[in-house]
Write a protein that holds these residues in place. Structure first.
Motif, PDB file in Angstrom:
ATOM      1  N   UNK A 125      39.396  27.369  39.496  1.00 23.33           N
ATOM      2  CA  UNK A 125      38.672  27.805  38.438  1.00 23.33           C
ATOM      3  C   UNK A 125      38.179  29.407  38.887  1.00 23.33           C
ATOM      4  N   UNK A 126      37.962  29.486  40.019  1.00 20.33           N
ATOM      5  CA  UNK A 126      37.508  30.901  40.641  1.00 20.33           C
ATOM      6  C   UNK A 126      38.771  31.786  40.488  1.00 20.33           C
ATOM      7  N   UNK A 127      39.705  31.203  40.719  1.00 19.78           N
ATOM      8  CA  UNK A 127      41.257  32.349  40.711  1.00 19.78           C
ATOM      9  C   UNK A 127      41.411  32.555  39.230  1.00 19.78           C
ATOM     10  N   UNK A 128      41.174  31.762  38.220  1.00 23.87           N
ATOM     11  CA  UNK A 128      41.263  32.138  37.023  1.00 23.87           C
ATOM     12  C   UNK A 128      40.231  33.109  36.623  1.00 23.87           C
ATOM     13  N   UNK A 129      38.930  32.948  37.135  1.00 19.34           N
ATOM     14  CA  UNK A 129      38.195  34.077  36.642  1.00 19.34           C
ATOM     15  C   UNK A 129      38.397  35.338  37.600  1.00 19.34           C
ATOM     16  N   UNK A 130      39.180  35.356  38.652  1.00 24.05           N
ATOM     17  CA  UNK A 130      39.446  36.580  39.240  1.00 24.05           C
ATOM     18  C   UNK A 130      40.589  37.189  38.447  1.00 24.05           C
ATOM     19  N   UNK A 131      41.488  36.738  37.792  1.00 27.74           N
ATOM     20  CA  UNK A 131      42.257  37.391  36.946  1.00 27.74           C
ATOM     21  C   UNK A 131      41.436  38.108  35.784  1.00 27.74           C
ATOM     22  N   UNK A 132      40.578  37.214  35.247  1.00 25.59           N
ATOM     23  CA  UNK A 132      39.741  37.461  34.286  1.00 25.59           C
ATOM     24  C   UNK A 132      38.963  38.845  34.613  1.00 25.59           C
ATOM     25  N   UNK A 133      38.255  38.763  35.847  1.00 24.84           N
ATOM     26  CA  UNK A 133      37.351  39.886  36.257  1.00 24.84           C
ATOM     27  C   UNK A 133      38.392  41.132  36.267  1.00 24.84           C
ATOM     28  N   UNK A 134      39.516  40.872  36.850  1.00 26.25           N
ATOM     29  CA  UNK A 134      40.124  42.210  37.268  1.00 26.25           C
ATOM     30  C   UNK A 134      40.701  42.802  35.805  1.00 26.25           C
ATOM     31  N   UNK A 135      41.084  42.115  34.982  1.00 22.10           N
ATOM     32  CA  UNK A 135      41.622  42.634  33.882  1.00 22.10           C
ATOM     33  C   UNK A 135      40.519  43.066  32.802  1.00 22.10           C
TER      34      UNK A 135
END
Lengths: 384, 459
Positions: free
Chosen positions: B379-389
């Motif tokens: 979940x966190x890693x999916x949100x990492x990409x969300x945050x970056x983009x």
């Protein structure tokens, strides 16, 4: 039908047993033998006295080749075939070509390694090998270790090999025979019908995809867009045309309209030919003259047109009156027309019309050459 | 089970099974008819896949206006999911290639499964750049081929590097996986009693004979492939990170991106492997081959890569401040405190805080605990990409062009569909191919190597 012997096989229970047996077989001078183990047993290549694998050379060669070709291809596309400056980088930006080069190296190296290993080093696929579908193969596939001495070995002797395998500690010593050759006739109705079905379905599908599917929504939404294009009708405009004409008097940017359009005969004296009569200009003029002028005026301006009889004949361009005309006057006729001659402005550029003027001048001079002209041509020919 | 002697390596395969038992253990799921549970699982994943297919159908018919993407947030779920799934794939190659080169024998039990996961994840990932172009049927333009426009692709663009990296990665992973499968196909061919299966296995095994003369080249090839797959896997996420890092958007334009992305990819990939293997070993009775020691080692890798990711988060903030560039600083403050702060803190807590629990041996070896933590990591890693983009894009240089990104139902449908596709492929894989490499596991069982070579692994 007597069966042809392929070789003798023996099974062993432990890795140590097979190791010793393989060592002994190699020491005794056998060369055409093989060991079959369910997994790679370490040190077996040394025991069997096989040379180290040369597979790495394939990898090296194709890796380097792939990388070099990728680099060359990128150089050719981006610097030679369609040179384009992107982001102010040079046409051959080495760092930017790095990633693709690397990927192609990896791809070429791995694919060539695997293809070479399977096809050249293993001679696979080979599902009709004599060892297949034997109890021996079933055992070495699972948990036994097998040794097979082939009949093709120069030292092979049926009795001796049997006792040798027995002495080495082998169990289940069995002969393996070559399978009977199987023929697959090409002209079988079943095979042919499969071929036909494949051919028809592939061609039909290709036809449908390229000629029908691509013109159905949503695939045609690139060409069929809801916007006004020149050839469309549009009811908001009175005339219904989608394409609008420019406002009267619109002048293209950087382009002055011809100022003497209203004069039947040019009165302006200052209109001079801006081009020099170089070979290039004369060639252009000749081409344009032959295309647009010669149908009426004739190839050499004599008025001997190919359309004689169908169209009022134009006067010769070599009359004294025509020769006395200034360049500007001829240009004026080309641009606005004269009598039945129409304007050639829509079909030719300004430069082309001036080039035609030069060519007409050359024709006139050639037809009415002075002695000095003839001398000049002669000396020119001699010099060549 | 908790008392483990760390002074010596635990056995890779527990209980010293006979070689024939390994065949039996691995091949049993292939021989039995699927159980009711399998069908239930498959119907769930197929439903998810169907949701994705319908959403995708809408997208293809009406265009990507169905998505939440807008100006200034031109990249949304499409690229988030792409980076997420490519990252998931990285664990498989790490296990199969890097751990192979590092002589980690424990990899044998989980390598096959992780490789399959890589292939399915990259397949899922590859879908997103394609549908993100809007007109999937024109995707051939991504490759340089002689066309009537006399145009070539722009080889200096990271987006083209991406095409090459992902397609090479998929091809090489597949070849690597298939090469590993050849001896297993031969073993299955020789033990099956069904004629249909025998034909399929025979074709797939290419007539492999377990010959020692072949094994020699085979091992060489395996080492060469591992040697190439190792830099390849590092390059893939590096190049994915170039999609961002080569641009000049604040929040993307950083040199830390390549290592940070690779660490994050391995982090999320291992979390996925752990989660799925928990079920696989239980359902297929593979507890002896995939032991609790395997999980402990994977959890350690999750802890290490989690720390790397945490370091990168901190370093991004430090560099934003240290650079003295106002735009940079603003983006990072906006990440932590702006309208998308909730996603940033989900990311930090899931990726940095919760994995710290793996410092405790009890938690490292507890199946329920590791499942929850691995889930949080994904979940966190999916949100990492969300945050970056999203957070980098939604506040443009000009405040007049600021905007918000709100994903639509179609976006969520495609996200659900991607999970459906991945898990459907995975489920089908478990019933059609050996989930554990039979020949590799046999080679590391105690007593399988000659006494002179005492089980020592070398090439």
């Amino acid at each position: 039908m007597s069966k042809i012997l392929y070789g003798y096989t023996a099974l062993f229970d432990s890795p140590d047993g097979i190791m010793a047996a393989a060592q002994k077989t190699a020491d005794d001078g056998f060369t055409k033998f093989d060991v079959h183990t369910p997994y790679p047993v370490h040190g077996m290549d040394k025991a069997m006295k096989v040379k180290p694998s040369k597979l790495g050379f394939v990898t090296l060669f194709f890796g380097l080749l792939g990388g070099a070709l990728a680099m060359l291809f990128m150089y050719w596309t981006m610097a030679v075939d369609y040179p384009m400056v992107i982001g102010g980088k040079p046409l051959f930006p080495l760092p930017a070509f790095g990633p693709v080069t690397f990927e192609v190296i990896v791809l070429a190296a791995t694919l060539s390694t695997v293809a070479a290993m399977i096809a050249l080093f293993f001679y696979l696929p080979q599902n009709n090998h004599p060892l297949h579908d034997t109890d021996y193969m079933k055992n070495v596939s699972s948990d036994k270790y097998g040794l097979c001495i082939e009949a093709g070995d120069p030292l092979f002797d049926e009795k001796k090999v049997k006792t040798f395998l027995d002495a080495a500690g082998g169990k289940n010593i069995t002969p393996i025979y070559n399978p009977d050759p199987v023929k697959y006739p090409l002209l079988q109705p079943r095979f042919l019908s499969v071929l036909l079905v494949v051919a028809l379905s592939v061609s039909g599908l290709t036809y449908f995809t390229l000629n029908k599917l691509m013109y159905m929504p949503p695939f045609d939404w690139m060409s069929e867009q809801e916007k006004l294009t020149p050839q469309r009708t549009y009811r908001l405009f009175e005339d219904g045309y989608g394409m609008r004409m420019p406002v009267q008097g619109t002048v293209a940017r950087g382009f002055m309209p011809y100022p003497y359009r209203d004069q039947p005969v040019l009165e302006e004296e200052g209109l001079a030919n801006p081009l020099l009569a170089t070979e290039e200009v004369l060639t252009l003029g000749k081409n344009k003259y032959n295309t647009f002028c010669s149908p009426c005026h004739g190839d050499h301006g004599d008025g001997d047109s190919r359309l004689r009889g169908y169209f009022p004949n134009p006067p010769s361009l070599h009359t004294p009156r025509a020769r006395e005309w200034s360049d500007g006057q001829i240009y004026h006729v080309l641009t606005v027309g004269q009598n039945v001659m129409a304007s050639y402005e829509p079909y030719t550029t300004r430069e082309e019309r001036w080039a035609i003027v030069h060519y007409i001048r050359a024709l006139q001079r050639a037809k009415n050459a002075s002695d000095a002209d003839i001398q000049l041509v002669r000396s020119d020919n001699n010099a060549r | 089970m908790n008392a483990v002697d760390y002074t010596k390596e635990p056995p890779v395969v527990e209980g010293r099974p006979a070689l024939a038992d390994i065949d039996e253990m691995v091949a049993r799921p292939l021989d039995e008819r699927p159980t009711k549970k399998f069908y239930i699982a498959l119907s769930i994943t197929l439903t998810m896949l169907l949701i994705g297919a319908v959403s995708l159908g809408y997208t293809l018919f009406y265009g990507i206006g169905m998505w939440g993407n807008n100006q200034p947030v031109g990249w949304g779920f499409d690229i988030i999911n792409f980076v997420f799934w490519v990252g998931i794939g990285h664990a498989g190659t790490l296990i199969s290639a890097i751990l192979f080169l590092l002589r980690q024998k424990w990899r044998t039990g989980i390598a096959r499964f992780a490789e399959a996961m890589t292939i399915f994840a990259v397949m899922t990932a590859g879908l997103f750049p394609l549908i993100h172009t809007g007109r999937v049927w024109l995707a051939g333009y991504l490759f340089p081929y002689p066309n009537q426009h006399h145009l070539w692709v722009n080889f200096t663009s990271p987006l083209v590097w991406d095409v090459f990296a992902v397609s090479t990665y998929l091809t090489v992973s597949f070849v690597f996986w298939y090469v590993g499968l050849i001896p297993d196909f031969a073993t299955l061919r020789d033990r099956t009693k069904s004629t249909v299966k025998k034909v399929i296995y025979s074709v797939c095994s290419l007539g492999w004979r377990h010959s020692a003369r072949h094994w020699q080249h085979y091992e060489k090839a395996y080492m060469l492939l591992a040697g190439f797959a190792t830099p390849l896997v590092l390059s893939v996420h590096t190049i994915v990170s170039f999609d961002f890092a080569v641009s000049i958007i604040p929040g993307w334009h950083t040199t830390i991106f390549p290592p940070y992305f690779v660490a994050g990819a391995i982090f999320s990939g291992f979390a996925m492997v752990v989660k799925i293997l928990i079920f696989v070993r239980k359902v297929f009775d593979l507890e002896d081959i995939i032991t609790i020691n395997h999980f402990e080692k994977m959890n350690k890798i999750i802890l290490v890569t989690g720390l790397m990711v945490g370091y990168a988060y901190a370093m991004e903030f430090f560099i934003a401040w240290y650079s003295g560039v106002n735009a940079e600083l603003f983006v990072f403050i906006n990440r932590a405190l702006g309208p998308y702060a909730w996603s940033y803190w989900i990311m930090v807590s899931c990726n940095v805080v919760f994995p710290q629990l793996f410092w405790f041996k009890k938690i490292r070896r507890s199946i329920p605990a590791m499942f929850v933590i691995a889930l949080l990591v994904n979940v966190g890693m999916w949100f990492e990409r969300f945050v970056i983009i999203v957070t980098s894009l939604h506040r443009d240089f000009l405040p007049s062009s600021w905007g918000m990104y709100i994903p639509t139902l179609t976006d969520f449908g495609i996200l659900i569909g991607s999970f459906g596709l991945f898990f459907t492929l995975l489920l089908l894989f478990t019933k059609t191919l050996p989930v554990v490499s039979i020949s590799e596991v046999k080679a590391v069982v105690d007593g399988s190597q000659p006494s002179r070579h005492g089980g020592e692994t070398h090439e």
